[in-house]
Design a protein around this motif. Structure first.
Motif, short mmCIF file in Angstrom:
data_model
loop_
_atom_site.label_atom_id
_atom_site.label_comp_id
_atom_site.label_asym_id
_atom_site.label_seq_id
_atom_site.Cartn_x
_atom_site.Cartn_y
_atom_site.Cartn_z
N ASN A 202 1.11 1.75 -7.26
CA ASN A 202 -0.38 2.07 -6.96
C ASN A 202 -0.51 2.57 -5.60
N SER A 205 -0.36 6.31 -5.46
CA SER A 205 -1.49 6.81 -6.39
C SER A 205 -2.41 7.71 -5.86
N ALA A 226 -5.73 -1.25 -4.74
CA ALA A 226 -4.23 -1.28 -5.01
C ALA A 226 -3.95 -2.66 -5.70
N SER A 230 -3.14 -3.99 -9.58
CA SER A 230 -1.81 -4.43 -9.82
C SER A 230 -1.57 -5.80 -10.37
#
Length: 309
Positions: A202, A205, A226, A230
């Protein structure tokens, strides 16, 4: 939300029926005679054997036995053991101990596993990352009874940090501390690895990089965006694992002499006591279903895009 909860509760009913049926059949199929050892080394008198089989419906076919048991179970009657002891009373005394042990193991699993996963996910490829990866791999590779035996010897017998076994009476938090660490050790490794992998993915990302480029601090971007995303697979795993911890406490409870449900199920299987096994497993399945419902509801808190309407 209310409709979703009601629908999930209704879905639990066939699951409970199916699980009790399968466990009952497997217990019924076990070899052995429930009368073995009831009268010492000699065979039981015919009158006693006939009365015993009549009391516990052992003369009926297995499907008739299940129907009778299921009818009593629907009324909250878990039956009696072959020694004439109420199964409900046994479960009432033992389940709180195992639930306390499972909750403590889940707390260790969540706190230590998530913290280790976050630290290694942010600094992927660093020294701490390699240490955690190697240590978790070692823990995963070692059977739980080996971890329990080694921890009991060094932390209990040799160094005296924790009690070696749980004494008679109510198990205290201190007495269950070491067994909880042992029980949750394997799950801690999985949670750490799962958190690390999802967080590292993440962090790369686009939405995280966009948030930082718009002026959001890294700490807030990592924690608000994030980390929350997660944790969704981590929460899923921990919800599943809570039921596994309760059911998998047999080995840990045997090592530390814990008067919980694990020892009770093990002894009931050996005694071919169907009422005890089915009653204990039914509660386990019910707890597992409720925990999974709670996990599904938590998804909405972690990710507002998930709706249960």
């Amino acid at each position: 939300m209310g409709t979703y909860i009601v629908r999930r509760i209704l879905q639990m009913i066939p699951v409970l029926i199916g699980s009790t049926f399968l466990i009952f059949i497997m217990v019924f199929a076990l070899p052995g005679d429930p009368l073995a050892g009831k009268c010492g080394e000699r065979p039981c008198p015919p009158a006693y054997a006939a009365a015993f089989k009549e009391k516990y419906n052992l003369n009926d076919p297995w499907y008739v036995q299940y129907v009778k048991y299921g009818a009593n179970l629907a009324q909250g009657d878990f039956g009696e053991t072959y020694n004439g002891i109420s199964v409900a009373e046994q479960l009432k005394d033992r389940y709180p101990v195992t639930v306390k042990l499972g909750v403590m193991a889940l707390i260790f699993e969540g706190v230590i596993g998530v913290v280790a996963g976050v630290l290694t996910g942010i600094r992927k490829g660093g020294f701490l990352d390699n240490v955690v990866l190697i240590s978790t791999l070692v823990v995963i590779s070692i059977p739980i009874f080996v971890i329990g035996g080694v921890a009991q010897y060094f932390l209990g017998v040799k160094w005296g940090i924790f009690p070696v076994t749980v004494t008679s009476g109510e198990a205290t938090v201190y007495q269950l501390l070491l067994p909880a660490i042992v029980l949750g050790s394997l799950s801690i490794a999985y949670v750490a690895r799962l958190t690390r992998t999802n967080l590292a993915e993440n962090l790369r990302s686009d939405y995280v990089r966009t948030a930082i480029s718009k002026g959001l601090t890294k700490r807030r971007a990592y924690g608000l965006h994030a980390l929350r995303n997660s944790l969704i697979p981590v929460v899923t795993f921990m919800g599943y694992d809570f039921g596994a911890l309760l059911g998998g406490a047999i080995v840990t409870e045997s090592i530390f002499n814990i008067p919980g449900i694990g020892n009770y199920i093990f002894r009931s299987i050996r005694a071919r006591d169907g009422a005890s096994v089915v009653g204990a497993v039914t509660i386990l399945v019910l707890v597992y279903l409720v925990v999974n419902l709670v996990v599904d509801l938590l998804y909405g808190l972690l990710d507002p895009r998930i709706s249960h309407d």
